[in-house]
Design an enzyme around this catalytic site. Structure first.
Site, PDB file in Angstrom:
ATOM      1  N   ALA A 250      -0.436   2.846   7.557  1.00  0.00           N
ATOM      2  CA  ALA A 250      -0.170   4.236   7.900  1.00  0.00           C
ATOM      3  C   ALA A 250      -1.473   5.024   8.010  1.00  0.00           C
ATOM      4  O   ALA A 250      -1.479   6.170   8.419  1.00  0.00           O
ATOM      5  CB  ALA A 250       0.741   4.870   6.861  1.00  0.00           C
TER       6      ALA A 250
ATOM      7  N   ASN B  39       0.820  -1.202   0.000  1.00  0.00           N
ATOM      8  CA  ASN B  39       0.000   0.000   0.000  1.00  0.00           C
ATOM      9  C   ASN B  39       0.862   1.264   0.000  1.00  0.00           C
ATOM     10  O   ASN B  39       1.031   1.905  -1.037  1.00  0.00           O
ATOM     11  CB  ASN B  39      -0.955  -0.027   1.193  1.00  0.00           C
ATOM     12  CG  ASN B  39      -2.002   1.053   1.108  1.00  0.00           C
ATOM     13  OD1 ASN B  39      -2.031   1.820   0.144  1.00  0.00           O
ATOM     14  ND2 ASN B  39      -2.848   1.143   2.101  1.00  0.00           N
ATOM     15  N   ASP B  40       1.449   1.575   1.133  1.00  0.00           N
ATOM     16  CA  ASP B  40       2.191   2.829   1.229  1.00  0.00           C
ATOM     17  C   ASP B  40       3.375   2.887   0.259  1.00  0.00           C
ATOM     18  O   ASP B  40       3.724   3.960  -0.215  1.00  0.00           O
ATOM     19  CB  ASP B  40       2.696   3.020   2.665  1.00  0.00           C
ATOM     20  CG  ASP B  40       1.522   3.132   3.632  1.00  0.00           C
ATOM     21  OD1 ASP B  40       0.451   3.582   3.189  1.00  0.00           O
ATOM     22  OD2 ASP B  40       1.683   2.763   4.802  1.00  0.00           O
ATOM     23  N   VAL B  41       3.978   1.745  -0.043  1.00  0.00           N
ATOM     24  CA  VAL B  41       5.177   1.762  -0.891  1.00  0.00           C
ATOM     25  C   VAL B  41       4.855   2.058  -2.349  1.00  0.00           C
ATOM     26  O   VAL B  41       5.756   2.215  -3.161  1.00  0.00           O
ATOM     27  CB  VAL B  41       5.967   0.432  -0.797  1.00  0.00           C
ATOM     28  CG1 VAL B  41       6.448   0.196   0.619  1.00  0.00           C
ATOM     29  CG2 VAL B  41       5.164  -0.741  -1.311  1.00  0.00           C
ATOM     30  N   VAL B  42       3.563   2.108  -2.714  1.00  0.00           N
ATOM     31  CA  VAL B  42       3.191   2.479  -4.082  1.00  0.00           C
ATOM     32  C   VAL B  42       2.304   3.723  -4.090  1.00  0.00           C
ATOM     33  O   VAL B  42       1.662   4.020  -5.092  1.00  0.00           O
ATOM     34  CB  VAL B  42       2.456   1.329  -4.807  1.00  0.00           C
ATOM     35  CG1 VAL B  42       3.413   0.192  -5.115  1.00  0.00           C
ATOM     36  CG2 VAL B  42       1.268   0.831  -4.008  1.00  0.00           C
TER      37      VAL B  42
END
Lengths: 120, 474
Positions: free
Chosen positions: B437, B396-399
């Site tokens: 997050a 999720n957050d890494v993209v």
């Protein structure tokens, strides 16, 4: 005197008599620490990112080198019982890390293959 | 040759082997040699120590053997855990390492104190002792708590726990510990010294807990690395206390490894150490939660399978969701089926994907995906504009493109995998809730993005079935 004898017990290098000499020894230890840290940083920087999880389990096992200190404390003659007990628990903890750390690292590393295995 | 010379020679060889052990980890081809070298180093270290102890008249050998046997008996099953549980196993083993160092430090202090050994309790030794127990016991409780969080033990809160004045409380307690430490250094043989020492132990145990409760799952890779470093440094401090160079070197190797990993993790999140430990993340999270509800476009597995079949390059972005769903073996099926159709499949690995450094690589390697297809973020980002499909599995957050553009986003500035540059994006997501997050991901609302809702394992399994089904239909 009894107390003096204890400082000469196994594995414990008796602290140097003169303060000056002792200080030198500590400087030696700090030098070793500094050099080892630089070597560590340089070697670790080259570790493939693929292997960061096995790296961590390997260093887990390596940090179980605390077993050396635990052994020295446990084996000391004429130490109070509770000191020996603390040392023995520390040996147990370190051995757990040595065994599980090395085994799981090897287990993980065996899985990293360059080419595909035979198709099932 | 005196016994002491023999001991030192064994230690010398052991040190060299430890360095080689880490050196060989640079390449998967030589890495297993590194393990053997590490084992050899450890055997020499123990043998050397035993030789030294015997030469000077040691005792309690049967008890020591028993402790070794018990440790091995517990260590063996700990090495057999499923690979999805590796982060918590690692944290647990940091806890053991910290405890061992803390106990040895405690034993040494009370030994010297009981002997009224003024010569041994020099300023240097007492400083090292205090550092050893502080780092050791802090690592012990901190790692136990981290392991509990990772294992999702029920009574341990998963979400970061924050309260007003948190950093101030920690700082004040640290001040108390420091004062006690200084008092000990000045008067190691004072009647109150054991109490002060006990106070430092209790405060260290409390610190471990207080430092970890405000930390959320997304920060776990950094925290595990920091704890790794602490465990190593406590061994270094033990080396100072015992005047043992092997302990100092091996501990320093471990400490620097943890340090490098933490730096890599921090960089991969565009955050500083300080920020991770005294986290602003908890606060940022609440302010970001108030966004308006936007609409997702979802798609069927059939059409996703069709699009992937037509593609020439598919980039798969795995995240923690893949680990939770244990989807790696299904991913491998999908990988095989696409490869069979001449589709190039690559995996884009973000340094902080998962719950510890390198987590995704190990899971995919377990599923026998060749490591040559696991590509680091910086390398794969150049290829993503050419990718026909980016398939996001539980990441999720890494993209999240907000990291590039949105200055108000808590993850702004974090380097990401440019999945949004692929021609089509499919994202497999368990639910419509935001990620760890707690922030909305703009990627999911792009025109070219289609959501596949469901458990990662079953969705990927279905994708594979559709692709395989097409094949048999001909």
């Amino acid at each position: 005197m009894m107390l003096r004898e204890h400082t000469e017990t196994p594995g414990h290098p008796a602290p140097a008599a003169g303060g000056g000499h002792g200080q030198l020894d500590y400087m030696g230890a700090l030098f070793v620490f500094m050099l080892a840290t630089f070597i560590g940083v340089m070697v670790i920087q080259r570790v493939s990112r693929l292997l960061h999880t096995p790296l961590m389990s390997l260093t887990n096992a390596i940090s179980a080198i605390a077993v050396v200190g635990a052994l020295i404390v446990s084996a000391g003659k004429d130490y109070p019982g509770y000191i020996t007990a603390l040392g023995l628990v520390a040996i147990f903890c370190s051995t757990t890390n040595i065994v599980s750390g090395f085994l799981i690292t090897d287990r993980m590393l065996k899985m990293f293959k360059k080419r595909e295995g035979v198709a099932k | 040759m005196s016994a002491e010379t023999l001991v030192q020679l064994l230690y010398l060889v052991s040190t060299a082997l430890f360095i080689l052990s880490l050196r060989w980890m640079s390449d998967p081809e030589t890495a297993r040699k590194g393990v053997f070298s590490g084992v050899a180093a450890m055997i020499l270290a123990v043998a050397g120590t035993l030789a030294g102890v015997m030469a000077t008249g040691g005792t309690h050998y049967w008890w020591i053997l028993g402790a070794f046997a018990l440790g091995a008996a517990i260590g063996y099953p700990l090495a057999q855990v499923p690979l999805t549980a590796v982060p918590q196993r690692t944290a647990l083993s940091h806890a053991f390492g910290g405890l061992a160092a803390g106990l040895v430090g405690t034993a040494k202090f009370f030994l010297y104190y009981g002997q009224r050994n003024e010569a041994a309790l020099t300023t240097f030794i007492v400083v090292a002792l205090v550092a050893e127990i502080l780092l050791g016991f802090l690592t012990f409780t901190g790692s136990l708590l981290a392991a509990g969080k990772l294992q999702e033990v029920k009574w341990i809160p998963q979400r970061p726990v924050t309260y007003p004045g948190q950093n101030l409380t920690n700082l004040a307690l640290f001040g108390v510990a420091l004062t006690l430490g200084v008092a000990l250094v000045l008067h190691p043989l004072a009647p109150w010294a054991p109490w002060a020492f006990g106070g430092v132990i209790l405060l260290s145990l409390a610190f471990g807990v207080l430092l970890i409760i405000p930390i959320g799952g997304a920060d776990m890779p950094t925290v595990i690395s920091i704890l790794n470093s602490y465990a190593g440094l406590s061994a270094v401090a033990m080396g100072f206390v015992l005047n043992n160079k092997l302990l100092i070197t091996a501990g320093a190797l471990d400490g620097s490894s943890g340090l490098i990993l933490s730096i890599i993790m921090c960089k991969a999140m565009n955050r500083s150490f300080f920020n991770v430990l005294f986290g602003a993340f908890g606060q940022a999270q609440t302010s970001a939660a108030g966004g308006e509800q936007k609409a997702y476009k979802s798609d069927t597995v059939e059409s996703a399978a069709q699009v992937m079949e037509q593609a020439s390059l598919v980039v798969i972005v795995p995240g923690y969701g893949m680990a939770v769903a244990q989807a790696q073996h299904k991913v491998r099926e999908l990988y095989d089926l696409l490869k069979k159709r001449g589709v190039t499949v690559k995996f884009a690995i973000h340094p902080v994907a998962g719950r510890m450094p390198g987590h995704m690589n190990v899971l995919l390697a377990e599923a026998e995906i060749p490591y040559t297809d696991l590509v680091e973020m910086d390398e794969i980002n150049g290829d993503l504009p050419q990718a026909d499909v980016a398939l996001i599995i539980g990441a999720n957050d890494v993209v999240n493109p907000a990291a590039r553009a949105d200055k108000t986003s808590p993850i702004y500035g974090m380097p990401i995998i440019d999945a949004d540059k692929a021609k089509t994006v499919y994202a497999i997501k368990r639910s419509k809730n935001p990620g760890f997050a707690g922030i909305d991901n703009e990627l999911y609302f792009l025109d070219k993005t289609f959501m596949l809702f469901g458990d990662a394992k079953s969705v990927v399994g279905e994708l594979a079935r559709k692709l395989a089904g097409d094949n048999s239909g001909h």
